[in-house]
Scaffold this motif. Structure first.
Motif, short mmCIF file in Angstrom:
data_model
loop_
_atom_site.label_atom_id
_atom_site.label_comp_id
_atom_site.label_asym_id
_atom_site.label_seq_id
_atom_site.Cartn_x
_atom_site.Cartn_y
_atom_site.Cartn_z
N MET A 6 0.97 -1.14 -0.03
CA MET A 6 0.13 0.13 0.02
C MET A 6 0.90 1.21 -0.11
N PRO A 7 0.67 2.17 -0.79
CA PRO A 7 1.32 3.42 -1.06
C PRO A 7 1.27 4.12 0.48
N TRP A 8 2.53 4.77 0.79
CA TRP A 8 2.64 5.76 1.83
C TRP A 8 1.46 6.48 2.34
N PHE A 9 0.96 7.45 1.47
CA PHE A 9 -0.03 8.10 2.03
C PHE A 9 -1.46 7.33 2.15
N GLN A 10 -1.84 6.41 1.37
CA GLN A 10 -2.97 5.48 1.75
C GLN A 10 -2.69 4.80 2.97
N ALA A 11 -1.60 4.28 3.37
CA ALA A 11 -1.46 3.57 4.75
C ALA A 11 -1.64 4.61 5.80
N GLN A 12 -1.10 5.79 5.58
CA GLN A 12 -1.36 6.88 6.82
C GLN A 12 -2.83 7.13 6.94
N MET A 13 -3.60 7.24 5.76
CA MET A 13 -4.92 7.58 5.91
C MET A 13 -5.74 6.53 6.36
N ALA A 14 -5.45 5.19 6.15
CA ALA A 14 -5.93 3.93 6.71
C ALA A 14 -5.69 3.82 8.31
N GLU A 15 -4.51 4.38 8.79
CA GLU A 15 -4.50 4.33 10.12
C GLU A 15 -5.08 5.45 10.79
N LEU A 16 -5.04 6.49 10.15
CA LEU A 16 -6.06 7.78 10.91
C LEU A 16 -7.30 7.32 10.88
N GLN A 17 -7.70 6.71 9.87
CA GLN A 17 -9.29 6.47 9.90
C GLN A 17 -9.69 5.47 11.11
N ARG A 18 -8.70 4.30 11.20
CA ARG A 18 -8.59 3.36 12.33
C ARG A 18 -8.56 3.93 13.73
N LEU A 19 -7.68 5.00 14.07
CA LEU A 19 -8.00 5.75 15.10
C LEU A 19 -9.17 6.69 15.28
N ALA A 20 -9.57 7.26 14.40
CA ALA A 20 -11.11 8.05 14.29
C ALA A 20 -12.01 7.22 14.74
N GLU A 21 -11.90 5.91 14.16
CA GLU A 21 -13.11 4.84 14.68
C GLU A 21 -12.90 4.53 15.85
N GLU A 22 -11.81 4.31 16.49
CA GLU A 22 -11.56 3.93 17.96
C GLU A 22 -12.00 5.02 18.83
N TYR A 23 -11.66 6.17 18.44
CA TYR A 23 -12.07 7.42 19.25
C TYR A 23 -13.60 7.58 19.20
N GLN A 78 0.32 22.60 -10.82
CA GLN A 78 0.90 21.71 -11.61
C GLN A 78 1.21 20.42 -10.91
N ILE A 79 1.51 20.53 -9.60
CA ILE A 79 1.74 19.25 -8.81
C ILE A 79 0.78 18.08 -8.87
N ASN A 80 1.37 17.08 -9.13
CA ASN A 80 0.61 15.86 -9.14
C ASN A 80 0.46 15.48 -7.75
N LEU A 81 -0.70 15.71 -6.79
CA LEU A 81 -0.69 15.31 -5.44
C LEU A 81 -0.50 13.95 -4.91
N ALA A 82 -1.29 13.21 -5.97
CA ALA A 82 -1.02 11.67 -5.89
C ALA A 82 0.11 11.35 -5.89
N LEU A 83 1.22 11.69 -6.93
CA LEU A 83 2.46 11.33 -6.91
C LEU A 83 3.38 11.81 -5.70
N ALA A 84 3.05 12.87 -5.49
CA ALA A 84 3.90 13.69 -4.40
C ALA A 84 3.54 13.03 -3.05
N LEU A 85 2.34 12.54 -2.78
CA LEU A 85 2.11 12.04 -1.48
C LEU A 85 2.40 10.62 -1.23
N ASN A 86 2.52 9.78 -2.49
CA ASN A 86 2.91 8.53 -2.35
C ASN A 86 4.22 8.17 -2.47
N ARG A 87 5.39 9.19 -2.63
CA ARG A 87 6.43 8.98 -2.81
C ARG A 87 7.07 8.42 -1.39
N PRO A 88 8.10 7.37 -1.21
CA PRO A 88 8.59 7.01 0.06
C PRO A 88 9.09 8.39 0.78
N HIS A 89 8.78 8.34 2.06
CA HIS A 89 9.35 9.44 2.97
C HIS A 89 10.25 8.87 4.20
#
Length: 147
Positions: free
Chosen positions: A1-18, A136-147
């Protein structure tokens, strides 16, 4: 799973727990309140960490998280933080009405593109994550590069 999608999934999990912690029965109000406070803090801390990481990505101008138009987290100091919040609140309200009329279901994202810049607003549990960048920035590409 790309970095940003993994981050969003983790935040969604935490939001549901809250959210679940808010629905606990009050048999022991002290323990329930403490658990709710800890889950809220865990969620908000994770949001701030993500906002900070996104704000450092090359090509991203600013990132902030809002709840009902009020800022909860921000990267550095976006130039127009109040405009960010006002735009979010008005855009979300209009989009929710349109989504209801069109039967789109719950809003997941809104993107506003101008001649120079764009703002993407992504729903995460009870809040909206706003990311600003040049057009002109492609947000999907920018957010899913390894960090």
């Amino acid at each position: 799973m790309p970095w940003f999608q993994a981050q969003m999934a983790e935040l969604q999990r935490l939001a549901e727990e809250y959210a679940l912690s808010q629905q606990q029965t009050a048999s022991n109000i002290v323990n329930v309140s403490e658990k709710m406070r800890l889950k809220r803090a865990e969620f908000i801390d994770a949001v701030q960490v993500l906002v900070d990481k996104i704000g450092k990505i090359k090509g991203i101008s600013a990132c902030a998280a809002y709840h009902d138009g009020l800022i909860l987290a921000q990267s550095a100091h976006p130039a127009a933080i109040d405009a960010f919040g006002a735009t979010l609140q008005e855009s979300a309200r209009a989009a929710q009405q349109g989504a209801a009329l069109l039967g789109l279901g719950e809003l997941e994202q809104i993107v506003i593109v101008g001649a120079k810049n764009k703002v993407a607003m992504l729903s995460i549990g009870p809040l909206m994550l706003c990311i600003s960048s040049p057009k002109q920035i492609n947000l999907a590409l920018a957010l899913n590069r390894p960090h």
